[in-house]
Structure formats: C-alpha cells, structure tokens
Design a protein around this motif. Structure first.
Motif, mmCIF file in Angstrom:
data_model
loop_
_atom_site.group_PDB
_atom_site.id
_atom_site.type_symbol
_atom_site.label_atom_id
_atom_site.label_comp_id
_atom_site.label_asym_id
_atom_site.label_seq_id
_atom_site.Cartn_x
_atom_site.Cartn_y
_atom_site.Cartn_z
ATOM 1 N N SER A 74 0.825 -1.204 0.000
ATOM 2 C CA SER A 74 0.000 0.000 0.000
ATOM 3 C C SER A 74 0.862 1.258 0.000
ATOM 4 N N LYS A 75 1.900 1.258 0.822
ATOM 5 C CA LYS A 75 2.782 2.423 0.896
ATOM 6 C C LYS A 75 3.504 2.636 -0.422
ATOM 7 N N ASP A 76 4.002 1.556 -1.012
ATOM 8 C CA ASP A 76 4.731 1.643 -2.276
ATOM 9 C C ASP A 76 3.815 2.125 -3.396
ATOM 10 N N ASP A 77 2.596 1.600 -3.445
ATOM 11 C CA ASP A 77 1.648 2.002 -4.489
ATOM 12 C C ASP A 77 1.241 3.462 -4.342
ATOM 13 N N LYS A 78 1.006 3.885 -3.104
ATOM 14 C CA LYS A 78 0.624 5.275 -2.866
ATOM 15 C C LYS A 78 1.716 6.226 -3.354
ATOM 16 N N GLU A 79 2.968 5.904 -3.041
ATOM 17 C CA GLU A 79 4.095 6.743 -3.464
ATOM 18 C C GLU A 79 4.154 6.825 -4.987
ATOM 19 N N ALA A 80 3.959 5.681 -5.654
ATOM 20 C CA ALA A 80 4.038 5.641 -7.116
ATOM 21 C C ALA A 80 2.933 6.484 -7.753
ATOM 22 N N ILE A 81 1.721 6.410 -7.206
ATOM 23 C CA ILE A 81 0.596 7.155 -7.771
ATOM 24 C C ILE A 81 0.810 8.660 -7.600
ATOM 25 N N ILE A 82 1.193 9.080 -6.404
ATOM 26 C CA ILE A 82 1.414 10.504 -6.152
ATOM 27 C C ILE A 82 2.536 11.034 -7.056
ATOM 28 N N GLU A 83 3.582 10.228 -7.214
ATOM 29 C CA GLU A 83 4.702 10.634 -8.064
ATOM 30 C C GLU A 83 4.255 10.791 -9.517
ATOM 31 N N SER A 84 3.361 9.924 -9.983
ATOM 32 C CA SER A 84 2.904 10.000 -11.373
ATOM 33 C C SER A 84 2.129 11.288 -11.637
#
Length: 318
Positions: A257-267
């Motif tokens: 969840s943490k990794d996915d959240k970071e990736a989405i915000i970065e995109s």
C-alpha cells in the motif's frame, strides 16, 4: 475501466480531485465571461468549467463540448457531456476524422438503461469556420444536431488516462481493500477451538454444528470459541482448548500500500501536502504548504492554458 479504477483507488481519486481543483482554479479571470449563461439549462461558463474539470483531470486534459448553433452559423449553446459516452468516427484515407459518435451505453449493459437498443448518434466534428457550419445547416436543415468539440492532447486520438502508468497500482489498492473486507466478513475469527469428547449423536446435530460455524466468521465472531468433535474422547483437560493463530497478511499489504501510494502521487507530480498527507515524523509547516501550492499551481498552468485555448476557439464564433 479507467473511471472504475479511479473511483476505487483512494489515492488516485484524491489526486484526480486535487488536480481537478487546480484545473478549475477560481474560475475564469474575466468575471463577465465566467458569469455568462451559455445554455438553456442556465449554466454559466464557471459552471461549465466545474463540469469539465473531472474529465480533464482523469483523461490527460481531455473533455467534450457540444455546441448548438443558430441559423447564422454562430455557436449559441454550450454543454459538457461525459467523455466516456463519445467515440471518434472512422478516419478517411487521409487520416482525418470528420464526425464523432454518441452513445451512453457502449458497453451494452442491460441494467444501465430502460431500453437495450444501441442508439448511436452522429455529430459533425468541431469546425469554427462559419461557412462550413452554414453548409452543414443547409444539408441537414432543422435536423442539424450542432457540433461536438472533442478536446484531446492529440487531435483525432483518444487520450490516455492521467494515471495510465499506475493503473495497476490503483487496481492493487482496490483489491487489497476488497481482500481486507472479505477477510473480515468471511474469515474465521474464533480465538480458540474446544474439542468435544465423543461424536455427534446424528447427522442433524452435525448439520446444526456446521451451520453454527457462521457465528465464527466476520467481526461478530472475534475471540469466540469454536467446538469440534474429538471421537477418541481421551484428550486431557489441558488439551481440550487449542488457541487459534490466524494468518496475518497486514504487514505485506502495508508495504504494498505504501509503495503504491508513493508511485501514484509521483505519477501526478503532486506534493503530498496538496493531498493532506502528513510528512513522516512531523506535521504540516505553513511555509511548506504555501511552497507546495505555488509549485503545483505552476505545474498545472499549462493544462489550464490548454482549456483556455479551447474556449478561445469556440468564442471566436460565439
């Protein structure tokens, strides 16, 4: 599918809502334009901006405008229709598209509408040239349907989702949410097993016991005690109760969840403060929030300018 992922991923939904707010800003700079009523529903241009911004935030700045015209070939009515309802017509041999097609149920979902008929309505593609419009009016007469402006990053091409590169991460968030919900609803939450010395008297008693297992699933079954048969009947009293240790996937999900959240915000190239995400080990700093707001305002300015340019083309023949 894209809209479904957006609405089921809490991070993508938050990013799209925040981006939409930046695309709309505080409305049109010219108050006279912003307050001008532009259709028979009474929508002002600022209302139009509110209606298009979520599609623009979801589909890389794309949105669809329907334009009514008068007999002089001038635009006199403007409405925003959901982008998902539109398809581009087939291109000619030279690669140009001259019409767009409307249907509110392309997926042919029998439960979506009263009629199952797949009615496809064809509209001429946007062209602000008054002479072209007058020719079309002469051809169609009073049945002229108006024009449709399919605004997309690349002309005559469908837009990618703003979050196309992280669709999988968004779907993962959705699946983890469903997994946790079903784990609570369907998971065995009894805290211990009690071994009943002997066997059940008959199949009726056994069925009653199996039906009773539902008491140990879901939140209502937390820390309860489940009873099973012990045909041998020779267990010691100390062994009659067996503690249950249930599989815990929370740690794995927490990392994902943490990794996915970071990736989405970065995109989205979006500072976390815009989403209200607290910095690790700290709290919001007012200056940091102002700097983040200023940065994202600059980052989204080109997207707002594209919206402005689209409406300048329309109002050249309003």
């Amino acid at each position: 599918i894209v809209e479904g992922v957006r609405d089921r991923s809490y991070t993508i939904k938050g990013c799209c809502d925040a981006l939409a707010n930046f695309l709309g800003g505080e409305g049109f700079e010219d108050e006279a334009i912003g307050n001008m009523v532009v259709n028979s529903k009474g929508d002002t241009m600022n209302d139009i901006l509110d209606k298009l911004k979520i599609d623009a935030a979801t589909f890389s700045g794309a949105f669809v405008v329907h334009l009514g015209v008068n007999m002089l070939g001038e635009f006199n009515n403007l409405s925003i229709w959901p982008l998902a309802y539109w398809r581009l017509g087939l291109p000619t041999e030279d690669g140009d598209v001259y019409d767009v097609k409307y249907n509110s149920n392309w997926e042919q979902d029998p439960y979506k509408e009263i009629t199952y008929a797949k009615r496809i309505i064809e509209y001429p593609k946007f062209n602000p040239d008054k002479d072209v419009i007058l020719e079309q009016i002469e051809e169609h007469g009073l049945e002229y349907p108006g024009m449709v402006f399919y605004v997309s990053p690349l002309e005559d091409q469908y837009p990618l989702a703003t979050f196309d590169s992280v669709l999988d991460q968004g779907q993962t968030q959705e699946e983890i949410g469903l997994f946790r919900l079903k784990s609570i609803q369907n998971g065995l939450n009894a805290g211990a097993i009690f071994s009943y010395p002997g066997t059940f008297e008959d199949t009726t008693k056994e069925k009653q016991f199996k039906d009773g297992l539902n008491e140990f699933t879901g939140a209502k079954g937390a820390n309860s005690i489940m009873v099973i048969e012990d045909p041998s009947g020779v267990k010691k009293a100390a062994d009659l109760v067996t503690p249950l240790t249930l599989t815990d996937a929370d740690k794995i999900h927490e990392f994902i969840s943490k990794d996915d959240k970071e990736a989405i915000i970065e995109s989205f190239k979006m500072p976390k403060g815009i989403l209200g995400v607290q910095p690790e080990g700290g709290v919001f700093n007012q200056q940091d929030l102002q700097d983040q707001y200023t940065y994202y305002n600059m980052e989204t300015r080109p997207k707002r300018n594209k919206i402005s340019r689209a409406f300048k083309k329309i109002f050249a023949n309003w």
